[in-house]
Scaffold this motif. Sequence first.
Motif, PDB file in Angstrom:
ATOM      1  N   ASN A   1       2.895  53.153 -38.211  1.00  0.00           N
ATOM      2  CA  ASN A   1       1.812  53.123 -37.210  1.00  0.00           C
ATOM      3  C   ASN A   1       1.325  54.637 -37.116  1.00  0.00           C
ATOM      4  O   ASN A   1      -0.163  54.672 -36.863  1.00  0.00           O
ATOM      5  CB  ASN A   1       2.320  52.572 -36.020  1.00  0.00           C
ATOM      6  CG  ASN A   1       1.293  52.138 -35.397  1.00  0.00           C
ATOM      7  OD1 ASN A   1       0.934  50.852 -35.496  1.00  0.00           O
ATOM      8  ND2 ASN A   1       0.902  52.562 -34.182  1.00  0.00           N
ATOM      9  N   ILE A   2       2.102  55.649 -37.139  1.00  0.00           N
ATOM     10  CA  ILE A   2       1.475  56.912 -37.034  1.00  0.00           C
ATOM     11  C   ILE A   2       0.640  57.301 -38.120  1.00  0.00           C
ATOM     12  O   ILE A   2      -0.611  57.738 -38.164  1.00  0.00           O
ATOM     13  CB  ILE A   2       2.540  57.954 -36.711  1.00  0.00           C
ATOM     14  CG1 ILE A   2       3.255  57.689 -35.550  1.00  0.00           C
ATOM     15  CG2 ILE A   2       1.993  59.364 -37.078  1.00  0.00           C
ATOM     16  CD1 ILE A   2       4.469  58.561 -35.608  1.00  0.00           C
ATOM     17  N   ARG A   3       1.070  56.950 -39.327  1.00  0.00           N
ATOM     18  CA  ARG A   3       0.163  56.954 -40.537  1.00  0.00           C
ATOM     19  C   ARG A   3      -1.209  56.173 -40.452  1.00  0.00           C
ATOM     20  O   ARG A   3      -1.949  56.855 -40.976  1.00  0.00           O
ATOM     21  CB  ARG A   3       0.993  56.848 -41.770  1.00  0.00           C
ATOM     22  CG  ARG A   3       2.220  57.656 -42.127  1.00  0.00           C
ATOM     23  CD  ARG A   3       3.247  56.985 -43.160  1.00  0.00           C
ATOM     24  NE  ARG A   3       3.902  58.104 -43.691  1.00  0.00           N
ATOM     25  CZ  ARG A   3       5.359  57.857 -44.241  1.00  0.00           C
ATOM     26  NH1 ARG A   3       5.552  56.639 -44.626  1.00  0.00           N
ATOM     27  NH2 ARG A   3       6.152  58.821 -44.447  1.00  0.00           N
ATOM     28  N   LEU A   4      -1.112  55.227 -40.197  1.00  0.00           N
ATOM     29  CA  LEU A   4      -2.215  54.323 -39.900  1.00  0.00           C
ATOM     30  C   LEU A   4      -3.285  54.827 -38.876  1.00  0.00           C
ATOM     31  O   LEU A   4      -4.598  55.129 -39.055  1.00  0.00           O
ATOM     32  CB  LEU A   4      -1.769  52.859 -39.684  1.00  0.00           C
ATOM     33  CG  LEU A   4      -1.392  52.023 -40.571  1.00  0.00           C
ATOM     34  CD1 LEU A   4      -0.818  50.687 -40.233  1.00  0.00           C
ATOM     35  CD2 LEU A   4      -2.188  51.962 -41.718  1.00  0.00           C
ATOM     36  N   GLU A   5      -2.789  55.387 -37.676  1.00  0.00           N
ATOM     37  CA  GLU A   5      -3.660  55.926 -36.967  1.00  0.00           C
ATOM     38  C   GLU A   5      -4.097  57.390 -37.249  1.00  0.00           C
ATOM     39  O   GLU A   5      -5.449  57.781 -37.242  1.00  0.00           O
ATOM     40  CB  GLU A   5      -2.829  56.291 -35.779  1.00  0.00           C
ATOM     41  CG  GLU A   5      -2.324  55.083 -34.823  1.00  0.00           C
ATOM     42  CD  GLU A   5      -3.853  54.255 -34.177  1.00  0.00           C
ATOM     43  OE1 GLU A   5      -4.623  54.941 -33.943  1.00  0.00           O
ATOM     44  OE2 GLU A   5      -3.782  53.043 -34.293  1.00  0.00           O
ATOM     45  N   GLN A   6      -3.458  58.229 -38.332  1.00  0.00           N
ATOM     46  CA  GLN A   6      -3.932  59.502 -38.834  1.00  0.00           C
ATOM     47  C   GLN A   6      -4.993  58.798 -39.651  1.00  0.00           C
ATOM     48  O   GLN A   6      -5.967  59.697 -39.984  1.00  0.00           O
ATOM     49  CB  GLN A   6      -2.686  60.006 -39.528  1.00  0.00           C
ATOM     50  CG  GLN A   6      -1.766  60.698 -38.363  1.00  0.00           C
ATOM     51  CD  GLN A   6      -2.450  61.824 -37.512  1.00  0.00           C
ATOM     52  OE1 GLN A   6      -3.285  62.462 -37.983  1.00  0.00           O
ATOM     53  NE2 GLN A   6      -1.919  61.994 -36.375  1.00  0.00           N
ATOM     54  N   ALA A   7      -4.747  57.982 -40.401  1.00  0.00           N
ATOM     55  CA  ALA A   7      -5.826  57.544 -41.593  1.00  0.00           C
ATOM     56  C   ALA A   7      -6.892  57.012 -40.876  1.00  0.00           C
ATOM     57  O   ALA A   7      -8.220  57.261 -41.658  1.00  0.00           O
ATOM     58  CB  ALA A   7      -5.241  56.210 -42.306  1.00  0.00           C
ATOM     59  N   ARG A   8      -6.984  56.557 -39.857  1.00  0.00           N
ATOM     60  CA  ARG A   8      -8.202  56.128 -39.035  1.00  0.00           C
ATOM     61  C   ARG A   8      -9.036  57.291 -38.897  1.00  0.00           C
ATOM     62  O   ARG A   8     -10.243  57.435 -39.102  1.00  0.00           O
ATOM     63  CB  ARG A   8      -7.901  55.335 -37.569  1.00  0.00           C
ATOM     64  CG  ARG A   8      -7.603  54.003 -37.806  1.00  0.00           C
ATOM     65  CD  ARG A   8      -6.843  53.420 -36.707  1.00  0.00           C
ATOM     66  NE  ARG A   8      -7.980  53.415 -35.483  1.00  0.00           N
ATOM     67  CZ  ARG A   8      -8.340  52.458 -35.029  1.00  0.00           C
ATOM     68  NH1 ARG A   8      -8.281  51.280 -35.676  1.00  0.00           N
ATOM     69  NH2 ARG A   8      -9.161  52.604 -33.986  1.00  0.00           N
ATOM     70  N   ALA A   9      -8.397  58.447 -38.373  1.00  0.00           N
ATOM     71  CA  ALA A   9      -9.032  59.830 -37.790  1.00  0.00           C
ATOM     72  C   ALA A   9      -9.725  60.272 -39.252  1.00  0.00           C
ATOM     73  O   ALA A   9     -10.748  60.917 -39.323  1.00  0.00           O
ATOM     74  CB  ALA A   9      -8.002  60.769 -37.163  1.00  0.00           C
ATOM     75  N   LEU A  10      -8.863  60.145 -40.299  1.00  0.00           N
ATOM     76  CA  LEU A  10      -9.456  60.943 -41.411  1.00  0.00           C
ATOM     77  C   LEU A  10     -10.541  60.320 -42.075  1.00  0.00           C
ATOM     78  O   LEU A  10     -11.545  60.885 -42.570  1.00  0.00           O
ATOM     79  CB  LEU A  10      -8.212  61.235 -42.506  1.00  0.00           C
ATOM     80  CG  LEU A  10      -7.134  62.197 -42.022  1.00  0.00           C
ATOM     81  CD1 LEU A  10      -6.069  62.165 -43.203  1.00  0.00           C
ATOM     82  CD2 LEU A  10      -7.708  63.534 -41.977  1.00  0.00           C
ATOM     83  N   LEU A  11     -10.465  58.826 -42.171  1.00  0.00           N
ATOM     84  CA  LEU A  11     -11.496  58.074 -42.656  1.00  0.00           C
ATOM     85  C   LEU A  11     -12.894  58.389 -41.824  1.00  0.00           C
ATOM     86  O   LEU A  11     -13.762  58.553 -42.262  1.00  0.00           O
ATOM     87  CB  LEU A  11     -11.286  56.511 -42.583  1.00  0.00           C
ATOM     88  CG  LEU A  11      -9.969  56.175 -43.672  1.00  0.00           C
ATOM     89  CD1 LEU A  11      -9.436  54.765 -43.222  1.00  0.00           C
ATOM     90  CD2 LEU A  11     -10.845  56.186 -45.029  1.00  0.00           C
TER      91      LEU A  11
END
Length: 284
Positions: A232-242
């Motif tokens: 879940n952390i990785r996905l939230e970080q991915a949202r920010a980078l995208l």
Amino acid sequence: MTLTKAPDFLAYDRDGELGVDVLQAAFSGPAFERHAHATFAIGVTMRGLQRFNHRGRRHTSTPGRIIAFNPEDPHDGEAADDSGFAYWMLYPDTGVWERVLEDATGRADPPFFTDTLLDDPAVARIFAATMPALQARATDTAAPRESLAAESRLDLLLLALALRHGRASLPGRPDRDGDAGAVARIREILHAGFDSDIRLDDLARETGRSRFQVNRAFQAATGMPPHRYLTNIRLEQARALLAAGDSPAEVAAAVGFADQSHLSRRFKAAYGVTPGRFQSAYRV
């Protein structure tokens, strides 16, 4: 539970100026695997029976019912029968809620929802009127000079939800044998090293617990085992980078997924949209 086929309908949009994401969707089968959001997730079922697991219970939402998830509230979702379901979902950043409450009450504390399903027809009507206006504003299809209406409805909706159904703060959890400190340390490790290969033995050694105790304490405190919390952390970080414009391939490597395909599968299973579709919402 995974997203096994394309949704019947899905429109996802981001209004960065207002600090909200807007989702309109319909599903006839499994929708989302278990996941959580960094923001609040507030929705209304518009059609059919919407079933999900949350806080150890299975819930079924019917048309007109409000669904309220706090930040980092794990949940999944699916159709309860063959007729499927349709719904709106609003993801307001915590800062948006703080601004609304400070303006209205002088206190900036965001609410905490103890009930997952809310029966409040008046607020549900406000929600149903607000979402199309927010979606039109986010996609730049709103009629000229209609921003005031969308912003006013959003403020009214968030204020009504907070005052009628929210508590002032998160209720405390009982601490079992000092588990709160261990859970806090595990959170620190996962957030600091989300892009690396974290082992269960590492968490056990750092907290002075057994592998079993690590999983038990963390699951009890957060509703997710450490590995799912890390995803879940990785996905939230991915949202920010995208949102910042990085390519999906770059994002996958940066946040710790094996490759772009792995990111795409996990991202769509959690959010119902591909990384590319999500990214385009920030470029409107």
